[in-house]
Structure formats: C-alpha cells, structure tokens
Design a protein around this motif. Sequence first.
Motif, PDB file in Angstrom:
ATOM      1  N   MET A 234      -7.711 -64.342 -24.210  1.00  3.85           N
ATOM      2  CA  MET A 234      -8.180 -65.353 -24.912  1.00  3.85           C
ATOM      3  C   MET A 234      -9.683 -64.865 -26.119  1.00  3.85           C
ATOM      4  SD  MET A 234     -10.836 -68.844 -24.443  1.00  3.85           S
ATOM      5  CE  MET A 234      -9.390 -69.787 -24.376  1.00  3.85           C
TER       6      MET A 234
ATOM      7  N   SER B  27     -12.427 -69.924 -30.181  1.00  2.00           N
ATOM      8  CA  SER B  27     -11.550 -68.847 -29.754  1.00  2.00           C
ATOM      9  C   SER B  27      -9.959 -69.229 -29.897  1.00  2.00           C
ATOM     10  CB  SER B  27     -11.537 -69.017 -28.255  1.00  2.00           C
ATOM     11  OG  SER B  27     -10.849 -70.718 -28.282  1.00  2.00           O
TER      12      SER B  27
ATOM     13  N   SER C  55      -9.291 -72.636 -28.218  1.00  2.00           N
ATOM     14  CA  SER C  55      -7.667 -73.273 -28.296  1.00  2.00           C
ATOM     15  C   SER C  55      -7.741 -74.453 -27.118  1.00  2.00           C
ATOM     16  CB  SER C  55      -7.371 -71.972 -27.709  1.00  2.00           C
ATOM     17  OG  SER C  55      -7.582 -70.478 -28.631  1.00  2.00           O
TER      18      SER C  55
ATOM     19  N   GLU D 154      -5.763 -67.075 -29.042  1.00  2.00           N
ATOM     20  CA  GLU D 154      -4.733 -66.331 -28.778  1.00  2.00           C
ATOM     21  C   GLU D 154      -4.728 -65.528 -29.238  1.00  2.00           C
ATOM     22  OE1 GLU D 154      -0.180 -66.439 -26.546  1.00  2.00           O
ATOM     23  OE2 GLU D 154      -0.706 -68.505 -27.385  1.00  2.00           O
TER      24      GLU D 154
ATOM     25  N   LEU E 213      -5.076 -72.643 -23.743  1.00  2.00           N
ATOM     26  CA  LEU E 213      -5.116 -71.814 -22.342  1.00  2.00           C
ATOM     27  C   LEU E 213      -5.958 -71.317 -21.975  1.00  2.00           C
ATOM     28  CD1 LEU E 213      -5.829 -68.290 -25.624  1.00  2.00           C
ATOM     29  CD2 LEU E 213      -3.431 -68.778 -23.997  1.00  2.00           C
TER      30      LEU E 213
ATOM     31  N   ASN F 253     -12.103 -60.218 -25.796  1.00  2.00           N
ATOM     32  CA  ASN F 253     -11.543 -61.368 -25.544  1.00  2.00           C
ATOM     33  C   ASN F 253     -11.362 -61.000 -23.786  1.00  2.00           C
ATOM     34  OD1 ASN F 253     -10.232 -57.939 -25.573  1.00  2.00           O
ATOM     35  ND2 ASN F 253      -9.767 -58.569 -27.910  1.00  2.00           N
TER      36      ASN F 253
END
Length: 388
Positions: free
Chosen positions: A164, A153, A116, A155, A119, A229
């Motif tokens: 994440m 990864s 990601s 969101e 994030l 997560n």
Amino acid sequence: MLCKNHLLGGHAAAGNVAHYIAHDIRKPFSKLRFFIQELKDLKNLTEIKQAIHGFEPTFIVSMEYIEHILNEVMDAAVTKLNITKSVPVESVLIMAFKNLGALPENTKINIEYNLSDHLLLSIDVLRVVLIIVNIISNALEAMNYKGNLWIFSKEISFEDNTFMEICIGNNNSYISEENIENIFEPFYTYKKEKGTGLGLSIAQKIVKLHGGKIYCISDLNKGVEFIFNLPALIGAYDKSNFQLVKNLNGKKLELSKMKNDDKINLLTEKTIIVLDDDPLVCRSWERALKSRNIITFLNPEDCIYFMNEKINYLDRIEMIISDYFFGKNVRTTFETFVEKVREKYNGIIFLSSDITLEEKFIYNQKNIIIIEKRVYTYEELKILLNMN
C-alpha cells in the motif's frame, strides 16, 4: 515542512539535539526540586495533599515526555518488527491523530482522504503510527497550523509483492530540493523548540524494515508530500466502523489561573512578573515572594498582551523572572519574547534556566541575569542585582 527555516547538520545539529534532550531530562527533577521547597513551607496535612494533587499531573507529563524521547532514541537502533496482519489503514490513522497531543488555539486544518478499499496492512502498528504522527506534526508546524492535509493510499507492486502506497501531503509549506536530499539524515531538523532530529531518519529505517521505501516531493505552489509504501494483502472490511478525523481545530488552553483582564487591574504598585509554563513553578515563586506583588503568566503571549495593555505603567514592574522554554505548543522563543519586551521595558529580566547557555555575553548586553532554576527569596534577588 522545513521551508522557512534552515536545516541544522553535522556536529552542530547533534549538539543542539543533546542540548534539548538534556533540558527535557532535567525538567522533572527541577519540578521535584520546586516541589520539595514548597513542601517545607506547608503546615498541615490538608495543604500537603493539595500540593501533591497539583504536582502529580505536571510531573507525570514530564516523565512521559522523557519516555517518548528515550523510545525515539531506542527506535533509532531497532532491528526487528512486531508484525500484525490484516490491519485497516483507517485504524492506524485514527491512532495517529489521537497521539498528536494538544494543538494551538489558532489550529484550523481540513483533511481530505482517498483510501484504498481492498487492502489490509501487515505492519508493526505502533511504529507505523509513530511515522504518521511525526510527518503530520512536522506538517502542522510548517503550515503554522492552518491549511489542508491530504492522505491518499493505493495499491502498488514492488518486487513482486503487494504494497500500500501512502501519501501524506500538506499545503502552505515548501522544502527546497537541496534540503530534501538531507531530511532523512539523523539530526537534520526543523528549527523548533523540541525534538531529537531523529524522527524522519527513524521513519525511513522502519519503512525499510517493512521492505518499503519512503521519499519526499515538494512543489512551491502545491506543498509537500511524504510518500511511503508498506506491505499489504487483498482483503475486505467494513469501512463504516472507522470515523476519520476531517478537521483539526485548536482549543484555548486555560494556562493562567486569572484572565488577562483581571491581571491588568493588578499593576497598581511595584510588581514582579513571573513567566513559566509550569504552574507548579509559578506557585513556588508566589510562595517565596509572598511579601511582594506578584503576577504570573504561563505563556509569553499573555505576558506581552498584558504589557501592551499596561504600556503607561511599565515603570511599576520591578523585575521579570522568565523561563527559557515555554512548552512545545508555544511558538514564541525566549529571544523573541525579550525582543518584544525590550521595545517597551528596560528593567531587569532574570532568566531562570536549568540549561547551560553559551551566549551569556549576549544576555548581559540586554540586561538579562541568568539564575539557577530554583526559587530565590526577594533578598537573594536583590543581592544578585547588586552583583550585576
């Protein structure tokens, strides 16, 4: 990760873990014992300084490993986290790979990332690094250090909070459905030389303390993925500041003080072979048996190679003195070593061990004599031979 070996459970697993922990805690004291014996034979300050220089690094490594074990056991009881906000996932991954330690020479791993870009994590950094190191280390061992890793990864929203989701996957291994149900239980462990069997149990606890979840999926064709997560927030940062590891390649470790080709030329008279992953121990045996022809090896593979090359001269090996554990990156167990050696050598094998072995009758059948983890003189070894 656990595909080709069964899981150990219940009291048997706990006993097995205690067995390995006891060995690792005793190890630095065994080193100290060998060192003290060696000091007694030294004549001047220069020799003493050289001995200390050789002893200190190996002693420190053992103490650091004990600290790792104790920290892992203490982490099993952790109830609070030390949260740092706005942590790039790349920085956590870089720390994890730096903590993998030495890799076997045959290691050849390709790593793919899809991370990601908006994030930042809010996590206990050191404990999350511990999770990642544990998952990747298990994966590498299950893959036999060859294949592909992937780390993705993205969101996700979980109970109205931003998280994440991190996926760490590998090919070349498989976990059956029934084993997946148990892998987060304490003391369930891949059948390997070292480890407390608490790694994944602790990982689950740390993820839960962060408010997240962790689970594992496995496909016979694809491999294994661990997905967990962690709390995150929206934020931008400069990704170019982080250089992620794209490949893992093992380096040949110079474990022996002589090359195999040099050692092959030494088997010209009655010879004693000493096999121990600690150079200090090998050196102590050399001093104690200095009146004999000694060849030392720091890993079983080199010793087996040597014996294969000298197959026509194995009757000149008077005895083999072997350790039980050969180090965390050596995948040949003592049992496997004996099995291969016994195909070509029927002489005496001394098992120099600082652990209690319950299967002594099995070793007796294979002409293996268990001795205390210390240096013996040649005369003492001959007495033990006569007693057995």
